[in-house]
Each structure stands twice: as C-alpha cells, then as structure tokens.
Design a protein around this motif. Structure first.
Motif, short mmCIF file in Angstrom:
data_model
loop_
_atom_site.label_atom_id
_atom_site.label_comp_id
_atom_site.label_asym_id
_atom_site.label_seq_id
_atom_site.Cartn_x
_atom_site.Cartn_y
_atom_site.Cartn_z
N TYR A 261 0.82 -1.20 0.00
CA TYR A 261 0.00 0.00 0.00
C TYR A 261 0.86 1.26 0.00
N ASN A 262 1.98 1.21 0.69
CA ASN A 262 2.89 2.36 0.68
C ASN A 262 3.53 2.55 -0.69
N ASN A 263 3.80 1.45 -1.37
CA ASN A 263 4.34 1.58 -2.73
C ASN A 263 3.34 2.26 -3.66
N ALA A 264 2.05 2.01 -3.43
CA ALA A 264 1.04 2.71 -4.22
C ALA A 264 1.11 4.21 -3.97
N GLY A 265 1.30 4.59 -2.72
CA GLY A 265 1.43 6.01 -2.39
C GLY A 265 2.65 6.65 -3.02
N ILE A 266 3.76 5.95 -3.00
CA ILE A 266 4.99 6.45 -3.61
C ILE A 266 4.80 6.62 -5.12
N THR A 267 4.15 5.63 -5.73
CA THR A 267 3.96 5.65 -7.18
C THR A 267 3.12 6.84 -7.63
#
Length: 504
Positions: A261-267
């Motif tokens: 989920y954090n990777n989605a935010g970074i992306t």
C-alpha cells in the motif's frame, strides 16, 4: 488520502495489522518473531500448552492462510479452568501464528509445518513463548534472527532506536546499502533450513527493510530538493528489485500489506505517475488499481484480499469497494480468502443498507456560526457531548458502552449530543455510522464556521484535539466538565451528570 495513508513523517507509524483497543495500540516488536517449529508433514497443526502470569488478561492470535499472513483479523485463545489450551488449525506448509496479550503487548510468534506442538506462555516474561515439544533448533535460530530484525525495524519506524544509523541519513544509496547489507548477512546466517522456510524468512526480512526504507523516503521526499527526491525514487526502484515484493513468499510477512500500500502512495503521490482522477478520489480504488497493475499470482491475491478485510476491520465500509470485490472473484475464483472476504462484504452491505431509526436526530445547523448556537437548541437541559469522527477507531470502540448511558439519559432528561468533526465529504458515512452504532440522541457535524472554536476550546495549546472527548454542559449552557468521564466509566459519569443537573 495522501496525508492519511502515506504520511510517515510521524513519531510512530501505526501498524494496522496489530489488534487495537481504546487505550493501547499493539505495536509489534517483531514482524516475524518468536519461535519456529517443524517436525511433521501433517497438514493439521495441533497446539497445546499452558499459560501463566496472565493476571486476568486475554491472549489473542493472528494466523496465516496457506502461508499468506492475515494481518486484518484476530481470534481469542480460549483457556481452560487450569490455564491450559488446545488449538487446532489447518495448514499448508509453514503457517505463522502470532500471539498478543490483549491491550498490553506482543508476546511472540509460533510457526509450524503441521504436527503436534506443546507451548509454555509466560505473559510476564521478556521471552514469553517457549516450545516444550516439537521444536527444531535451526528453525528457532532463524526465528530469533527475524525477531531481532523486526525489533530494529520497529525502533526505526517509531524513532526509538537506529541500529543502522539511517534516520538522519539523507543519502538514498547509503540507506539502501545499509539495509541490504543487513539482509544479505541474515541470508547467510539462515542457511541450513529447508527451502520453503528459507524463502519465507528471506522475503520476510526484505519486507521489513523495505518498510524501513519507505519510512525514510516519505520523511525526506517533501522536505528536500527535487534532486534529492529523484535520487530517493531511483533508489526505491532498486530496492524494489532487491526486495522482490511480488515474490509469493513475501505474503508470509505481516509487513507485506503495508509495503504494497505504501508503494502505491509512492507511485502516485511522490513519483507522480499519471492516474485517472476518479481513482485518486478513492483510496481503495487506487490501491486496487496499483495491485492489479504491479502484482501477480499469490502476491496480487493476498494484497487484494487484505484490502477488503481492512475495510471491515477498520470499519470504513466504503460502498465503492463492492465492484472491486466482484473483479477479485473474476481474477481469483478459487481464492482461499473468499470465505473471509464474504463476511467482510456482508458487513459493508449491512452498514450501507441500514435505516436510521426515528430516535436518532440530525438537526439542521447549516447556518450556525458558533457552538453555542447548537447547544442553545437544548436550553435548560444538561448535555452530554461526545466529540468524535468516523475515522477515529477509539471513538467507534467507545460506542460499545453507550447502552447504560442511554438508559440514564432517558430517566434523567439528559441530552446526548454527538458532535462529529468529520469533513463535509463524509456526511453520508457519518449518518450511516450513527445508525450502525445505534447512537440514540442528537447528531451534529461541526460546520467550518465553528470548527476552529471546537479545537480552540477543547484542544491543547497548539490547537490539537484528542478524541474521543466527552464534555458535560450544564442547564445554564456553560461547560461544567471539559474532560468528562467516558461511557465506559458509567459510575463516575453518572456522578458528574448528577452534579451538573443540580446546578441552576
């Protein structure tokens, strides 16, 4: 959404996968932790044991499903009169069971590959979980390594420690190298266990350090130059290759869903990858889109499943998640997660279809400029005011204790006023939640005209407001108790309400 889901620039990141109570958040000292065992190839896991020094507490546990860790649910470990227990669980290869002392602390983890195991749990000991029968020394060594890594990562996230000297390091390549070196060293130490366990432990370690790296990236990305931000994004892509989030064994880690989920935010929020505005408006749609686009197989299945379970666990009950679940069924028709997803979706539908009873009132305060204009609607009566918000977990948990207060209010002509500080966008959800928790009384959502007044009056010197916040207002319209007792402490609250009722 960007602020609430991906802001790691805090003193501690709340780990959603741990059980919460109103007063205590279970912040795990390990993301893998505790003890490991393997002595049989039987699929069924039979665990017996005893507990001491529980002092009236309750032990709860979380477990994996076919090696995919379920961070969004917990069960009670039921004890016999003599403090012994027996627990039988299905298994498929290595399964992980994590134990917590409800409301107090993390105890440890037990990982088994079928067969029979006997445990001793000492709730007061630093090392709380011991295997008396069924243990494997090498597996326990691997577990202890993971437990230590989990504590070091937690210290970084909570800013309670920094074993690798990364919290003040603004050079992305330096931070990633320190974390990767730690993992590679662990890889060497874990040699000697079977391939399945090795891969699970290996990927769990990578999920942990990826979480630590994300923590640093979020903290630096918006505070430094564009060049620094780009250097961190470039290193993040390298860390993605190193950590292999899409690896099936990554799902064994309790940190997996946080990392995804954090990777989605970074992306989408830091890297700025183009995305439809409709997706940006809804966190579930956005994360689901990211998962569908970037993950495959077991990693995709688990990440999506946990999204639905999180909606129910955190009581978000977003109606827009329903078509996503239909899409999930098409993509993973034989998913082991489906029975749990069905229950989560049923809760979502029940919440959104609930009718509002006539004893729950929503007076029109659109034109109110002050809080007094609201309380003046109930002149001459004592008001119990509960300041809350739909996104506040402790607020929602407190509603389990309102029945005695409701009975007292009926008998003593007390007004129950629930003052929400939710945003206008959450108006529909706020009304549904009042019905969902059967909150008899008056419901007002703070208008922008007097929201600052609420923060200034009931917040601290910096204007920060802690909720849930209970307040008692006398018949004269003046605040009598700025910190009233909560409904959980009805005896004290009744005394305060009685005192307020005596005043002219």
């Amino acid at each position: 959404y960007a602020d609430s889901m991906f802001n790691f620039n805090l003193s501690v990141k709340i780990y959603r996968s741990i059980v919460k109570t109103k007063h205590v958040l279970f912040l795990s000292l390990s993301l893998f932790g505790g003890v490991l065992a393997s002595c049989s190839h039987s699929n069924e896991i039979q665990i017996t044991g005893s507990v001491k020094n529980l002092a009236g507490g309750t032990i709860v546990y979380q477990k994996s499903i076919d090696g995919m860790f379920n961070s969004q649910a917990q069960d009670t470990l039921w004890l016999n009169a003599d403090s012994t227990f027996s627990l039988t669980l299905p298994g498929n290869g290595y399964e992980q069971i994590r134990l917590f002392l409800w409301g107090k602390r993390y105890l440890g983890s037990f990982i088994a590959e079928g067969g029979k195991y006997r445990l001793q749990i000492d709730a007061a000991a630093a090392k709380s979980v011991s295997i008396l029968e069924g243990k494997n020394e090498k597996n326990m060594e691997v577990s202890e390594l993971m437990d230590e890594l989990g504590k070091d990562v937690f210290d970084v996230l909570s800013r309670q420690g920094d074993k690798w000297n990364i919290t003040r390091d603004t050079v992305a390549s330096s931070v990633s190298r320190k974390l990767q070196d730690q993992v590679l060293a662990l890889d060497e130490k874990m040699q000697g266990v079977d391939k399945d366990l090795y891969e699970k432990a290996r990927q769990n370690a990578r999920m942990q350090v990826m979480w630590a790296f994300q923590n640093q990236l979020f903290g630096i990305a918006n505070r430094h130059s564009e060049a620094t931000r780009q250097s961190w994004l470039k290193e993040w892509e390298k860390m993605m290759e190193f950590c292999q989030v899409n690896h099936p064994a990554s799902t064994f880690s309790p940190a997996f869903h946080e990392v995804v989920y954090n990777n989605a935010g970074i992306t989408y929020y830091i890297k700025g990858e183009p995305i439809d505005e409709d997706l940006k408006k809804n966190p579930y749609k956005l994360i689901f889109h990211y998962i569908e686009k970037n993950l495959t197989g077991q990693a995709q299945e688990t990440a999506m499943a946990l999204l639905f379970l999180m909606d129910a666990n955190e009581e978000k009950y977003d109606p827009e998640i329903l078509p996503l679940e239909e899409r999930f069924r098409q993509m993973h028709p034989q998913s082991k997660w489906q029975p749990l997803i069905d229950k989560a979706i049923a809760k979502n539908k029940a919440f959104n279809q609930a009718e509002i009873p006539d004893y729950i009132h929503f007076p029109n305060v659109d034109k109110a400029k002050t809080l007094k204009e609201v309380t003046d609607l109930y002149k001459g009566k004592v008001i119990f005011m509960d300041i809350w918000a739909t996104w506040c977990g402790p607020c929602r948990e407190s509603f389990a204790h309102v029945k005695p207060l409701q009975e007292y209010a009926k008998k003593n002509d007390i007004v129950l006023l629930y003052l929400s500080i939710d945003r206008p966008d959450d108006d529909a959800k706020w009304r549904k939640m009042a019905a969902h928790y059967d909150l008899m009384g008056e419901h007002v959502r703070a208008q922008e005209a007097f929201k600052k007044e609420i923060y200034d009056t009931f917040g601290n010197e910096r204007g920060a407001l802690s909720i849930p916040r209970c307040v008692i207002i006398g018949k004269d319209g003046k605040v009598k108790f700025t910190w009233a007792a909560s409904p959980e402490n009805m005896e004290e609250l009744a005394s305060q309400l009685a005192e307020a009722s005596k005043e002219e």
